[in-house]
Design an enzyme around this catalytic site. Structure first.
Site, PDB file in Angstrom:
ATOM      1  N   LYS A   1       0.243  -1.064   0.092  1.00 58.80           N
ATOM      2  CA  LYS A   1       0.056  -0.321  -0.300  1.00 58.80           C
ATOM      3  C   LYS A   1       1.370   1.425   0.219  1.00 58.80           C
ATOM      4  O   LYS A   1       0.932   2.269  -0.654  1.00 58.80           O
ATOM      5  CB  LYS A   1      -0.452  -0.166   1.480  1.00 58.80           C
ATOM      6  CG  LYS A   1      -1.796  -1.476   1.193  1.00 58.80           C
ATOM      7  CD  LYS A   1      -2.720  -1.810   2.456  1.00 58.80           C
ATOM      8  CE  LYS A   1      -4.115  -2.405   1.914  1.00 58.80           C
ATOM      9  NZ  LYS A   1      -4.805  -3.502   3.080  1.00 58.80           N
TER      10      LYS A   1
ATOM     11  N   GLN B   1      -5.013  -2.109   9.219  1.00 60.00           N
ATOM     12  CA  GLN B   1      -4.606  -3.751   9.273  1.00 60.00           C
ATOM     13  C   GLN B   1      -5.014  -4.352   9.102  1.00 60.00           C
ATOM     14  O   GLN B   1      -4.632  -4.527  10.436  1.00 60.00           O
ATOM     15  CB  GLN B   1      -3.095  -3.781   8.470  1.00 60.00           C
ATOM     16  CG  GLN B   1      -2.636  -5.211   7.562  1.00 60.00           C
ATOM     17  CD  GLN B   1      -3.412  -4.447   6.546  1.00 60.00           C
ATOM     18  OE1 GLN B   1      -2.735  -4.395   5.803  1.00 60.00           O
ATOM     19  NE2 GLN B   1      -4.112  -5.650   6.149  1.00 60.00           N
TER      20      GLN B   1
ATOM     21  N   ASP C   1     -11.161   3.095   3.700  1.00 56.33           N
ATOM     22  CA  ASP C   1     -11.183   1.284   3.649  1.00 56.33           C
ATOM     23  C   ASP C   1     -13.740   1.577   3.693  1.00 56.33           C
ATOM     24  O   ASP C   1     -12.996   0.153   3.639  1.00 56.33           O
ATOM     25  CB  ASP C   1     -10.971   0.688   5.299  1.00 56.33           C
ATOM     26  CG  ASP C   1      -9.772  -0.318   4.629  1.00 56.33           C
ATOM     27  OD1 ASP C   1      -9.702  -0.580   3.550  1.00 56.33           O
ATOM     28  OD2 ASP C   1      -9.173  -0.463   5.264  1.00 56.33           O
TER      29      ASP C   1
END
Ligand code: NDP
Length: 292
Positions: free
Chosen positions: A53, A97, A120
């Site tokens: 990422k 994460q 997200d």
């Protein structure tokens, strides 16, 4: 029937290419989209994802911060960091994460991310915006990537019957919401582990999205002639013939179904590459919405 192989690497590259113009425009006004990626603990797979990422940000010229916190980080310390990132003007998107260590309450952590920085798409405000079809919200990256693949290949969804196998908040449910939305107009069935007669149900589908987490479960018995099959699954199975001792397969038995499909995503190289591309798209969108 010879299926069209949906090339996720190519579509992801096109998504990134399109973002470049938007990033240049933001930079010309003095704004650099910024993403903060937070990892708690040292799970090797998560380290790889976080690394990818941050690398994707660098390739597009985005600002990024990588926070690698020790496994014993407390919930309070993690939430404190999130509050600092919420207040940091250089950061437009925040991602923690998954999965964090078991002492961390992931849902409680997500509630602390400012919804406008929740790239997200896990915060309840963004879940609500998806259901309300409010385009200012953030949609989880993997299902968003699936929709992009359908668009890129001109696959009609209106009036089609889509069966989404899986009801997670990361893939299955947002996928179903995207397909049923008024700009896609599919008729959607969501299947899960308690669904009865799944192969028979799937045989009524024009579009199957497999997000199950079971290696090669969806075989020819599930697929009607001419169906579109999107395979979200990423499963590691033992394979002594490979140097690493394993290989990655999807939730779809590719060889068994391919001759029945009109379009199919391979694993790897199908849905997988779209996830990070859509994360970049969400970060740029977050910046655009925050700076006006
Ligand atoms: P989850 O484990 O959260 O959800 C799996 C879903 O599948 C659940 O709803 C479960 O039902 C359902 N299910 C399990 N077994 C069966 C069965 N036998 N028949 C029907 N339904 C079943 O997984 P995720 O949604 O997080 O991930 C799904 C897959 O996608 C995984 O392989 C994962 O690795 C992959 N993935 C890939 C990403 C990418 O970037 N390409 C990103 C995220 C995930 P129930 O709710 O009843 O338990």
């Amino acid at each position: 029937m010879t299926p069209v192989l949906i090339d996720g690497k190519h579509v992801a590259a096109c998504v990134r290419e399109k973002l470049l113009a938007e990033i240049a425009e933001l930079k010309s006004r003095g704004h650099v989209p910024g993403l903060a990626v937070v990892l708690v603990g040292n799970d090797p797979a998560s380290q790889v994802y976080v690394g990818s990422k941050v690398k994707a940000c660098a390739e597009l010229g985005l600002y990024s911060q990588k926070w690698e916190l020790p496994a014993e980080t407390t919930q309070e310390e993690l939430v404190d960091l999130i509050h600092k990132l919420n207040a940091d003007d250089r950061i437009h998107g925040i991602l923690v994460q998954s999965p964090p260590p078991s002492h961390i309450d992931e849902e409680a952590v997500v509630l602390n991310i400012a919804p406008e920085k929740d790239v997200d798409g896990f915060h309840p405000v963004n879940v609500a915006k998806l259901v309300l079809e409010d385009a200012t919200g953030f949609v989880p990256c993997t299902p968003l990537g699936c929709m992009e693949l359908l668009k890129a290949y001109g696959i009609e969804t209106a009036g089609k019957h889509a069966v989404v196998i899986g009801r997670s908040m990361i893939v299955g449910k947002p996928m179903a919401n995207l397909l049923v939305a008024k700009n896609a107009n599919a008729t959607v069935t969501i299947a899960h582990s308690r669904t009865k007669n799944l192969p028979e149900l799937c045989r009524t589908a024009d579009i199957i999205v497999a997000a199950v987490g079971r290696p090669e479960m969806v075989n020819a018995e599930y697929v009607k002639e001419g169906a579109v099959v999107l395979d979200v699954g990423i499963n590691r199975i033992e394979d002594a013939s490979r140097p690493r001792g394993y290989r990655i397969v999807g939730d779809v038995d590719f060889d068994s179904v391919k001759d029945k499909c009109s379009f199919i995503t391979p694993v790897p190289g199908g849905v997988g590459p779209m996830t990070i591309a859509m994360l970049m798209a969400n970060t740029v969108k977050a910046c655009r919405q925050q700076v006006g």
